[in-house]
Design a protein around this motif. Sequence first.
Motif, PDB file in Angstrom:
ATOM      1  N   LEU A   1       0.822  -1.208   0.000  1.00 48.16           N
ATOM      2  CA  LEU A   1       0.000   0.000   0.000  1.00 48.16           C
ATOM      3  C   LEU A   1       0.860   1.263   0.000  1.00 48.16           C
ATOM      4  O   LEU A   1       0.468   2.283  -0.578  1.00 48.16           O
TER       5      LEU A   1
ATOM      6  N   ARG B   1       1.599   1.853  -3.510  1.00 47.94           N
ATOM      7  CA  ARG B   1       0.407   2.394  -4.176  1.00 47.94           C
ATOM      8  C   ARG B   1       0.179   3.859  -3.820  1.00 47.94           C
ATOM      9  O   ARG B   1      -0.213   4.658  -4.664  1.00 47.94           O
ATOM     10  N   GLU B   2       0.407   4.201  -2.547  1.00 49.27           N
ATOM     11  CA  GLU B   2       0.247   5.591  -2.120  1.00 49.27           C
ATOM     12  C   GLU B   2       1.240   6.488  -2.857  1.00 49.27           C
ATOM     13  O   GLU B   2       0.885   7.581  -3.306  1.00 49.27           O
TER      14      GLU B   2
ATOM     15  N   LEU C   1       2.614   5.925  -5.798  1.00 51.32           N
ATOM     16  CA  LEU C   1       2.179   6.020  -7.190  1.00 51.32           C
ATOM     17  C   LEU C   1       0.986   6.963  -7.331  1.00 51.32           C
ATOM     18  O   LEU C   1       0.926   7.767  -8.269  1.00 51.32           O
ATOM     19  N   HIS C   2       0.056   6.873  -6.385  1.00 50.06           N
ATOM     20  CA  HIS C   2      -1.125   7.743  -6.406  1.00 50.06           C
ATOM     21  C   HIS C   2      -0.719   9.219  -6.310  1.00 50.06           C
ATOM     22  O   HIS C   2      -1.318  10.087  -6.952  1.00 50.06           O
ATOM     23  N   LEU C   3       0.310   9.492  -5.498  1.00 53.19           N
ATOM     24  CA  LEU C   3       0.788  10.867  -5.332  1.00 53.19           C
ATOM     25  C   LEU C   3       1.787  11.264  -6.431  1.00 53.19           C
ATOM     26  O   LEU C   3       2.332  12.361  -6.394  1.00 53.19           O
ATOM     27  N   ARG C   4       2.015  10.328  -7.358  1.00 55.13           N
ATOM     28  CA  ARG C   4       2.956  10.529  -8.475  1.00 55.13           C
ATOM     29  C   ARG C   4       4.391  10.774  -7.999  1.00 55.13           C
ATOM     30  O   ARG C   4       5.111  11.594  -8.553  1.00 55.13           O
ATOM     31  N   HIS C   5       4.754  10.039  -6.958  1.00 53.21           N
ATOM     32  CA  HIS C   5       6.115  10.092  -6.443  1.00 53.21           C
ATOM     33  C   HIS C   5       6.886   8.897  -6.980  1.00 53.21           C
ATOM     34  O   HIS C   5       6.337   7.802  -7.112  1.00 53.21           O
TER      35      HIS C   5
ATOM     36  N   HIS D   1       4.842   7.587   3.048  1.00 50.08           N
ATOM     37  CA  HIS D   1       4.082   6.570   2.306  1.00 50.08           C
ATOM     38  C   HIS D   1       3.854   5.324   3.163  1.00 50.08           C
ATOM     39  O   HIS D   1       2.797   4.696   3.072  1.00 50.08           O
TER      40      HIS D   1
ATOM     41  N   SER E   1      -4.018   3.041   5.502  1.00 52.65           N
ATOM     42  CA  SER E   1      -4.877   2.401   4.494  1.00 52.65           C
ATOM     43  C   SER E   1      -5.209   0.966   4.873  1.00 52.65           C
ATOM     44  O   SER E   1      -6.324   0.512   4.665  1.00 52.65           O
TER      45      SER E   1
ATOM     46  N   ARG F   1      -4.535  10.946   7.990  1.00 50.17           N
ATOM     47  CA  ARG F   1      -4.258  10.742   6.559  1.00 50.17           C
ATOM     48  C   ARG F   1      -4.276  12.077   5.827  1.00 50.17           C
ATOM     49  O   ARG F   1      -3.385  12.370   5.041  1.00 50.17           O
TER      50      ARG F   1
ATOM     51  N   GLU G   1      -1.105  13.927   3.887  1.00 51.12           N
ATOM     52  CA  GLU G   1      -1.191  14.361   2.486  1.00 51.12           C
ATOM     53  C   GLU G   1      -0.888  15.860   2.346  1.00 51.12           C
ATOM     54  O   GLU G   1      -0.210  16.269   1.411  1.00 51.12           O
TER      55      GLU G   1
END
Length: 187
Positions: free
Chosen positions: A131, A134-135, A137-141, A148, A155, A176, A180
């Motif tokens: 996860l 995934r976090e 990737l979701h934040l485009r890091h 993360h 999550s 969370r 962010e």
Amino acid sequence: MFERFTARSREVVRRAREEAGRESVGTRHLLLALLADPDALATRVLADGGVHADDLRARIARYVDRSAVLGEADAAALRQIGIDLAAIEARIDESFGPGALRRPVPPPRRGWWRRQAAGPFTPRAKKVLELALREALHLRHRHIGTEHILLGLLSEGDGVAAQVLHEAGVDLRDLRRRVEVAVRAVA
């Protein structure tokens, strides 16, 4: 997967393995390892929210002591139906002496096959690390930082780490959101 981890988040994983000792690394070990680095973004966000490492360590120790008598799932099920396991254990300690319910510590196991049998991470801890990816990737890091890993713990939401945070009065959704916000402020 660890090639995307920052030096700081690799250190968290190393510390978690150290925290676990002979056990498999669980979510509580990841949380304790996160708290060990006061300069990590995740730790700063927790501290800003009033979460103190010493308090969480004590809560985790109490949680582990409670679940040592029964399995973690059993202890959680009893809590859900209103049974105070700590009160029951206190009465048993009064009647039979302190630590009457604690299991004896097993002797160290020998042989590489036994050390490898359980694996270095529990299924929940593996899920947290997945996860965390995934976090990121979701934040485009392109990296996986301590923030993360903390987001992964939040999550996953059912492990000892999330339960202890919740018991400490932490609103997991608010935490969370604050992580962010902090991530965006740093970027």
